[in-house]
Design a protein around this motif. Structure first.
Motif, PDB file in Angstrom:
ATOM      1  N   LEU A  80      11.061  -2.548   8.499  1.00  0.00           N
ATOM      2  CA  LEU A  80      11.487  -3.554   7.628  1.00  0.00           C
ATOM      3  C   LEU A  80      12.458  -3.370   6.305  1.00  0.00           C
ATOM      4  O   LEU A  80      13.281  -4.783   6.015  1.00  0.00           O
ATOM      5  CB  LEU A  80      10.670  -2.226   5.664  1.00  0.00           C
ATOM      6  N   MET A  81      13.819  -2.926   6.917  1.00  0.00           N
ATOM      7  CA  MET A  81      15.037  -2.946   6.283  1.00  0.00           C
ATOM      8  C   MET A  81      15.587  -4.138   7.456  1.00  0.00           C
ATOM      9  O   MET A  81      16.483  -4.918   7.161  1.00  0.00           O
ATOM     10  CB  MET A  81      15.973  -1.796   6.322  1.00  0.00           C
ATOM     11  N   ARG A  82      15.458  -4.421   8.636  1.00  0.00           N
ATOM     12  CA  ARG A  82      15.774  -5.326   9.446  1.00  0.00           C
ATOM     13  C   ARG A  82      14.724  -6.516   8.875  1.00  0.00           C
ATOM     14  O   ARG A  82      15.924  -7.475   9.162  1.00  0.00           O
ATOM     15  CB  ARG A  82      15.212  -4.873  10.564  1.00  0.00           C
ATOM     16  N   LEU A  83      13.949  -6.667   8.139  1.00  0.00           N
ATOM     17  CA  LEU A  83      13.513  -7.734   7.974  1.00  0.00           C
ATOM     18  C   LEU A  83      14.547  -7.930   6.444  1.00  0.00           C
ATOM     19  O   LEU A  83      14.359  -9.394   6.889  1.00  0.00           O
ATOM     20  CB  LEU A  83      11.478  -7.309   7.833  1.00  0.00           C
ATOM     21  N   CYS A  84      14.277  -7.128   5.903  1.00  0.00           N
ATOM     22  CA  CYS A  84      15.025  -7.619   4.739  1.00  0.00           C
ATOM     23  C   CYS A  84      16.441  -8.127   5.141  1.00  0.00           C
ATOM     24  O   CYS A  84      17.479  -9.074   4.454  1.00  0.00           O
ATOM     25  CB  CYS A  84      15.757  -6.433   3.915  1.00  0.00           C
ATOM     26  N   GLU A  85      17.086  -7.572   5.984  1.00  0.00           N
ATOM     27  CA  GLU A  85      18.794  -8.289   6.886  1.00  0.00           C
ATOM     28  C   GLU A  85      18.318 -10.178   6.993  1.00  0.00           C
ATOM     29  O   GLU A  85      19.253 -10.360   6.451  1.00  0.00           O
ATOM     30  CB  GLU A  85      18.637  -8.093   7.509  1.00  0.00           C
ATOM     31  N   LYS A  86      17.256 -10.449   6.867  1.00  0.00           N
ATOM     32  CA  LYS A  86      16.695 -11.591   7.084  1.00  0.00           C
ATOM     33  C   LYS A  86      16.282 -12.355   6.180  1.00  0.00           C
ATOM     34  O   LYS A  86      16.302 -13.493   6.442  1.00  0.00           O
ATOM     35  CB  LYS A  86      16.579 -11.926   8.792  1.00  0.00           C
ATOM     36  N   PHE A 116       2.185  -5.115  -9.730  1.00  0.00           N
ATOM     37  CA  PHE A 116       2.628  -4.528  -8.380  1.00  0.00           C
ATOM     38  C   PHE A 116       3.131  -5.057  -7.250  1.00  0.00           C
ATOM     39  O   PHE A 116       3.002  -6.647  -7.564  1.00  0.00           O
ATOM     40  CB  PHE A 116       1.293  -4.237  -7.325  1.00  0.00           C
ATOM     41  N   ASP A 117       4.327  -5.201  -6.984  1.00  0.00           N
ATOM     42  CA  ASP A 117       5.414  -5.917  -6.622  1.00  0.00           C
ATOM     43  C   ASP A 117       6.666  -5.183  -6.052  1.00  0.00           C
ATOM     44  O   ASP A 117       7.011  -4.287  -5.942  1.00  0.00           O
ATOM     45  CB  ASP A 117       6.146  -6.822  -7.663  1.00  0.00           C
ATOM     46  N   VAL A 118       6.197  -5.311  -4.705  1.00  0.00           N
ATOM     47  CA  VAL A 118       6.832  -4.142  -3.439  1.00  0.00           C
ATOM     48  C   VAL A 118       8.251  -5.615  -3.403  1.00  0.00           C
ATOM     49  O   VAL A 118       9.191  -4.792  -2.365  1.00  0.00           O
ATOM     50  CB  VAL A 118       5.962  -4.039  -2.285  1.00  0.00           C
ATOM     51  N   SER A 119       8.122  -6.202  -3.256  1.00  0.00           N
ATOM     52  CA  SER A 119       9.957  -6.772  -4.465  1.00  0.00           C
ATOM     53  C   SER A 119      10.886  -6.386  -5.240  1.00  0.00           C
ATOM     54  O   SER A 119      11.944  -6.848  -5.533  1.00  0.00           O
ATOM     55  CB  SER A 119       9.585  -8.357  -3.690  1.00  0.00           C
ATOM     56  N   SER A 120      10.310  -6.043  -5.626  1.00  0.00           N
ATOM     57  CA  SER A 120      10.918  -4.679  -6.418  1.00  0.00           C
ATOM     58  C   SER A 120      12.420  -3.456  -6.068  1.00  0.00           C
ATOM     59  O   SER A 120      12.647  -3.495  -7.154  1.00  0.00           O
ATOM     60  CB  SER A 120       9.532  -3.584  -7.664  1.00  0.00           C
ATOM     61  N   SER A 121      12.049  -3.685  -5.151  1.00  0.00           N
ATOM     62  CA  SER A 121      13.574  -2.744  -4.472  1.00  0.00           C
ATOM     63  C   SER A 121      14.442  -2.655  -5.593  1.00  0.00           C
ATOM     64  O   SER A 121      15.309  -1.355  -5.836  1.00  0.00           O
ATOM     65  CB  SER A 121      13.447  -2.728  -2.591  1.00  0.00           C
ATOM     66  N   PRO A 122      15.094  -4.373  -5.643  1.00  0.00           N
ATOM     67  CA  PRO A 122      16.562  -4.157  -6.528  1.00  0.00           C
ATOM     68  C   PRO A 122      16.033  -3.435  -7.878  1.00  0.00           C
ATOM     69  O   PRO A 122      17.184  -2.702  -8.022  1.00  0.00           O
ATOM     70  CB  PRO A 122      16.915  -5.265  -6.377  1.00  0.00           C
ATOM     71  N   GLN A 164       8.375 -14.538   5.614  1.00  0.00           N
ATOM     72  CA  GLN A 164      10.212 -14.923   5.221  1.00  0.00           C
ATOM     73  C   GLN A 164       9.762 -14.501   4.111  1.00  0.00           C
ATOM     74  O   GLN A 164       9.099 -14.473   3.196  1.00  0.00           O
ATOM     75  CB  GLN A 164       9.379 -16.690   5.418  1.00  0.00           C
ATOM     76  N   LEU A 165      10.536 -14.108   3.428  1.00  0.00           N
ATOM     77  CA  LEU A 165      11.292 -13.349   2.788  1.00  0.00           C
ATOM     78  C   LEU A 165      12.714 -14.509   1.624  1.00  0.00           C
ATOM     79  O   LEU A 165      13.358 -14.809   2.620  1.00  0.00           O
ATOM     80  CB  LEU A 165      12.001 -12.582   3.088  1.00  0.00           C
ATOM     81  N   MET A 166      11.972 -14.598   1.221  1.00  0.00           N
ATOM     82  CA  MET A 166      12.903 -16.429   0.604  1.00  0.00           C
ATOM     83  C   MET A 166      13.855 -17.018  -0.086  1.00  0.00           C
ATOM     84  O   MET A 166      14.502 -17.990  -0.199  1.00  0.00           O
ATOM     85  CB  MET A 166      11.385 -17.327  -0.465  1.00  0.00           C
ATOM     86  N   MET A 167      14.450 -15.247  -0.943  1.00  0.00           N
ATOM     87  CA  MET A 167      15.232 -15.835  -1.327  1.00  0.00           C
ATOM     88  C   MET A 167      16.026 -14.359  -1.147  1.00  0.00           C
ATOM     89  O   MET A 167      15.724 -13.117  -0.611  1.00  0.00           O
ATOM     90  CB  MET A 167      15.546 -15.648  -2.758  1.00  0.00           C
ATOM     91  N   LYS A 168      17.482 -14.931  -0.290  1.00  0.00           N
ATOM     92  CA  LYS A 168      18.964 -14.513  -0.055  1.00  0.00           C
ATOM     93  C   LYS A 168      18.667 -12.854  -0.442  1.00  0.00           C
ATOM     94  O   LYS A 168      18.741 -13.165  -2.261  1.00  0.00           O
ATOM     95  CB  LYS A 168      20.101 -15.471  -0.051  1.00  0.00           C
ATOM     96  N   GLY A 169      18.771 -12.032  -0.166  1.00  0.00           N
ATOM     97  CA  GLY A 169      19.436 -10.482  -0.917  1.00  0.00           C
ATOM     98  C   GLY A 169      17.709  -9.907  -1.467  1.00  0.00           C
ATOM     99  O   GLY A 169      17.845  -9.306  -1.853  1.00  0.00           O
ATOM    100  N   MET A 170      16.849 -10.629  -1.484  1.00  0.00           N
ATOM    101  CA  MET A 170      15.247 -10.063  -1.730  1.00  0.00           C
ATOM    102  C   MET A 170      15.649  -8.622  -0.714  1.00  0.00           C
ATOM    103  O   MET A 170      15.662  -8.202   0.434  1.00  0.00           O
ATOM    104  CB  MET A 170      14.405 -10.813  -1.231  1.00  0.00           C
ATOM    105  N   LEU A 171      14.591  -7.753  -1.239  1.00  0.00           N
ATOM    106  CA  LEU A 171      14.792  -5.953  -0.815  1.00  0.00           C
ATOM    107  C   LEU A 171      13.517  -5.738  -1.079  1.00  0.00           C
ATOM    108  O   LEU A 171      13.056  -5.613  -2.346  1.00  0.00           O
ATOM    109  CB  LEU A 171      16.051  -4.944  -1.446  1.00  0.00           C
ATOM    110  N   LEU A 172      13.061  -5.363  -0.092  1.00  0.00           N
ATOM    111  CA  LEU A 172      11.079  -4.515  -0.252  1.00  0.00           C
ATOM    112  C   LEU A 172      10.828  -2.941  -0.595  1.00  0.00           C
ATOM    113  O   LEU A 172      12.111  -1.843   0.390  1.00  0.00           O
ATOM    114  CB  LEU A 172      10.333  -5.302   0.523  1.00  0.00           C
TER     115      LEU A 172
END
Ligand code: ADP
Ligand code: MG
Length: 342
Positions: A80-86, A116-122, A164-172
């Motif tokens: 998951l974290m390696r995906l977020c790096e991209k 419910f939103d798994v991109s809420s991490s930040p 594909q995470l469309m915004m740079k900096g997104m975190l799941l």
């Protein structure tokens, strides 16, 4: 003041006397526990002998550990974290498990209209820090973090099994659904070992298979909102299902008399205020876990509407309000109550 207590929301009991016994004398009850994913996983199963039970439980725990290595947002090396790096880059091919949990997460996000939103991490991370330091997150920091929160910017393509995470900096952060998924996966491993009469509990997220040999279902107690260690008020009777309880009895942040839950509203970036406990019953624990979290955000009216929109869900909502504690249940909930089922 910072408060952080860890008490299991659900209390489990053994089977209930009843019919449906195939070879009760040949099966024995075994119980195993191991810590995983920041909680205690508990497996209760019926097997012909101890060797079979131990082998199956060991394989189930290994599967949970494998999933943690994929889904953890605490381990920088997780898939998951390696995906977020991209994030911000092109689509990334992912494992079948990561794709499946993101697919289920998207389903929950859509039905709950983003509660419910798994991109809420930040934002979740800001509140985690607040619990550690005892200091309220700055409004500016919440505003900035919110710009990276949008589940619609997670693009899933089943053909190439890519994300594909469309915004740079997104975190799941899969904390709102991963334990349910792990409980289901562990139950599936037990099945592959020939064990169908089993229960896997990941803290407040529980997957149950066939009923115990001497019972019609697994009896599961829902702990009261204000006294999680007190005897349950409601008992459920379940088989081949998932049940999850979300709320702030375990983790919350209290400052200036306000109590913020570790569940955050992805629209405002703030922790849900006021005590809430939501129990969802679904065909599996991934689904029950994915839907208990957003109902805490949505409130009673919208939450119940979402539950009633699907005929495979049931829920019990207990909310503390200015007018006292309000309890509401969906139409199908009573069907699973132990008293009703007797
Ligand atoms: P737990 O059993 O750990 O309380 P929950 O199912 O209640 O699990 O989910 C809470 C976790 O989900 C939080 O710790 C956080 O990681 C994540 N989370 C918080 N708010 C949301 C949200 N609105 N949508 C998705 N995940 C969330
Ligand atoms: Mg959940």
């Amino acid at each position: 003041m910072l408060k952080h207590v860890t008490i299991s929301l659900l209390i489990l009991l053994g089977g209930l006397a009843g019919v449906n016994a195939l070879h009760p004398a040949d099966l024995h009850r075994y119980e195993f526990t191991e810590p995983h994913m920041g909680t205690r996983f508990r497996i209760v199963l019926y097997a012909p002998d101890e060797a079979t039970a131990k082998k199956a439980a060991k394989a189930a725990f290994a599967r949970i550990a494998e999933l943690n290595a994929i889904m953890s947002d605490y381990q920088p090396t997780s898939e998951l974290m390696r995906l977020c790096e991209k994030a911000g880059g092109p689509p990334v091919e992912v494992s079948a498990d990561l794709f499946e949990i993101l697919r289920k997460s998207a389903e929950c996000a859509k039905l709950s209209d983003g509660a419910f939103d798994v991109s809420s991490s930040p934002v979740v991370r800001l509140w985690r820090k607040a619990r550690r330091t005892g200091e309220m997150p700055k409004a500016e920091a919440i505003k900035n973090a919110l710009q990276l929160v949008d589940y619609r910017k997670i693009k899933l393509d089943p053909k190439g099994r890519t994300v594909q995470l469309m915004m740079k900096g997104m975190l799941l952060d899969l904390g709102g659904i991963a334990k349910g998924y792990a409980a289901d996966a562990a139950l599936a491993v037990l099945h592959r070992h020939g064990i169908t009469r089993a229960l896997v509990a990941a803290g407040g997220d529980i997957a149950v298979g066939d009923a115990p040999p001497d019972a019609v279902g697994w009896k599961v107690g829902i702990a009261p909102l204000k006294k999680p260690d007190a005897p349950p008020v409601h008992y459920l009777l379940l088989k081949n299902a998932g049940v999850s309880t979300a709320g702030d009895s375990e983790q919350f942040f209290e400052i200036e008399g306000k109590r913020y839950s570790h569940i955050i509203d992805p629209k405002t970036g703030y922790g849900v205020i006021g005590r809430r406990s939501v129990t969802v019953i679904a065909p599996n624990a991934t689904t029950s876990d994915g839907f208990d979290t957003p109902i805490c955000v949505m409130g009673i009216e919208r939450g119940l509407k979402m539950i009633e929109s699907r005929d495979d869900l049931a829920a019990l909502l207990v909310f503390e309000t200015d007018k006292g504690i309000i309890t509401a249940q969906s139409k199908r909930f009573a069907k699973y109550l132990w008293k009703e089922a007797k």
